[in-house]
Scaffold this active site. Structure first.
Site, PDB file in Angstrom:
ATOM      1  N   TRP A 155       0.838  -1.200   0.000  1.00 23.85           N
ATOM      2  CA  TRP A 155       0.000   0.000   0.000  1.00 23.85           C
ATOM      3  C   TRP A 155       0.868   1.242   0.000  1.00 23.85           C
ATOM      4  CZ3 TRP A 155      -4.332  -0.465  -2.140  1.00 23.85           C
ATOM      5  CH2 TRP A 155      -5.111  -1.610  -1.971  1.00 23.85           C
ATOM      6  N   ASP A 209      -2.194   6.620   6.057  1.00 21.39           N
ATOM      7  CA  ASP A 209      -3.220   5.767   5.456  1.00 21.39           C
ATOM      8  C   ASP A 209      -3.669   4.770   6.525  1.00 21.39           C
ATOM      9  OD1 ASP A 209      -4.766   3.898   4.169  1.00 21.39           O
ATOM     10  OD2 ASP A 209      -3.246   3.337   2.680  1.00 21.39           O
ATOM     11  N   LYS A 237     -12.991  -1.958   6.210  1.00 21.13           N
ATOM     12  CA  LYS A 237     -12.205  -2.846   7.077  1.00 21.13           C
ATOM     13  C   LYS A 237     -12.802  -2.852   8.493  1.00 21.13           C
ATOM     14  CE  LYS A 237      -9.374  -2.862   3.444  1.00 21.13           C
ATOM     15  NZ  LYS A 237      -8.255  -2.101   2.941  1.00 21.13           N
TER      16      LYS A 237
END
Ligand SMILES: *Cc1c(COP(=O)(O)O)cnc(C)c1O
Length: 361
Positions: A103, A173, A197
């Site tokens: 990511w 993030d 999530k």
């Protein structure tokens, strides 16, 4: 009707609490005035109140300081990879990154694409992304606008315990860790994360931005990604993801009833602790991540004999343990243990793993 809810270990979209699903179900056909929440105007008083309540709950649960805006946007965390440079920098500016895995890499690629001088000041490639940068092991670039990092790398299963110490503006993030534990938002300029999530369902990305950082967007910034314009419009420049915002509100009610983020942190630590103990105590399973960098949210593990992967997954599925296949780039297995995964689900996984190893090991 009898049915069995699976213990769903997906990395996202992830499992939701049954209580949340049942409440959504009970309100589905008649939320207000004989309409579902999906059918009402986002500018009507009922939905405006629903979005305001979700924001108020988020501020309360996450203790968001008053000088931060809460934005409810679309385009996912991935959209923010480009939105961050567009909102905070001019082409040619310098920014710093930690590269701790997949990511991070996508965020770095977007930074480069948006014309920034992108310095990777710590790169964990040498450990094959099984570590996080040691405190003091990196030097922020003088004049860099911000340092971007990924507090939890969802694919590699690597998590920071501490917030990096730097003079630079911090941008995080938080997709796979927001609402999994308390977080000192005041340490950050910007924190963002997709809801699918720990916070609810896909379609919504939450952006927390310190107010003094608004007003800097490049003129070319697409309007829907312009934080300043969205802040002025209460995130309703265009039609927002209404059902996803409603679901965030239900998730926050559920988190509050369970005792808030301190309780979430305790439960999440206990779940991860039990699974890592089972892995470490076995000859048959292993986890490659450095002990001090292990994620509480995403636990990758490999079988001593990869030829048994398929059989492991088929048996798991039959036992109601779903989505354990590891990310295609890592292989093996991955168990994601977000807020909605109960301790009983982790125990069922451990029991299955123990039996499987005893039979096949
Ligand atoms: C899931 C995830 C993303 C991508 O989120 P999208 O909503 O699919 O754009 C980005 N970063 C991290 C850390 C993630 O876990």
């Amino acid at each position: 009707m009898t049915f069995m809810r699976a213990y769903n270990f997906s990395a996202g979209p992830a499992m939701l609490p049954l209580e949340v699903l049942e409440r959504a179900q009970s309100e589905l056909t008649d939320w207000r005035s004989g309409m579902s929440v999906m059918e009402v105007s986002h500018r009507g008083k009922d939905f405006v109140a629903c979005a305001a309540a979700a924001e108020a709950s988020l501020r309360e649960v996450l203790a968001v300081p008053d000088n931060y805006k809460v934005l409810f946007l679309q385009g996912g965390a991935s959209g923010q990879f480009d939105a961050i440079p567009l909102n905070l920098t001019a082409p040619g500016d310098t920014v710093d990154f930690f590269n701790t895995g997949q990511w991070s890499k996508k965020a770095i690629a977007a930074s480069t694409r948006q014309g920034l001088t992108t310095n990777v000041i710590a790169d964990e490639a040498a450990s094959r992304y099984t570590t996080v940068p040691a405190p003091g092991s990196y030097t922020p670039t003088p004049g860099a606008t911000y340092l971007h990092y990924t507090p939890n790398e969802t694919i590699g299963g690597v998590e920071f315990t501490d917030i990096p110490k730097t003079e630079a503006l911090l941008v995080a993030d938080g997709s796979s860790m927001l609402l999994s534990k308390p977080m000192d938002i005041s340490q950050f300029g910007v924190v963002y994360g997709g809801a699918q999530k720990n916070m609810g369902i896909a379609g919504l990305v939450v952006v927390l931005v310190r107010e003094d950082l608004l007003g800097r967007a490049r003129p070319s910034t697409p309007e829907v990604f312009n934080w300043t314009a969205q802040a002025k419009a209460d995130s309703m420049l265009n039609t927002p993801p209404t059902f996803s915002i409603y679901l965030l509100g239900l998730m926050l009610d559920w988190i509050k009833a369970a005792g808030g983020l301190t309780a979430m942190a305790g439960r999440n630590a206990a779940k991860a602790g039990a699974l890592y103990a089972a892995i470490d105590g076995s000859e048959f399973y292993s986890n490659p991540v450095a002990v001090d960098a292990r994620s509480r949210m995403n636990v990758p593990f490999i079988l001593a004999n990869p030829d048994l992967d398929k059989e492991f997954l088929v048996g798991a599925e039959a036992a109601g343990l779903t989505n354990l296949e590891g990310h295609r780039s890592v292989g093996g297995m991955r168990a994601s243990l977000y807020n909605a995964m109960p301790q009983a689900g982790v125990q069922a996984l451990i029991d299955y793993m123990t039996t499987f190893a005893a039979q096949k090991g």
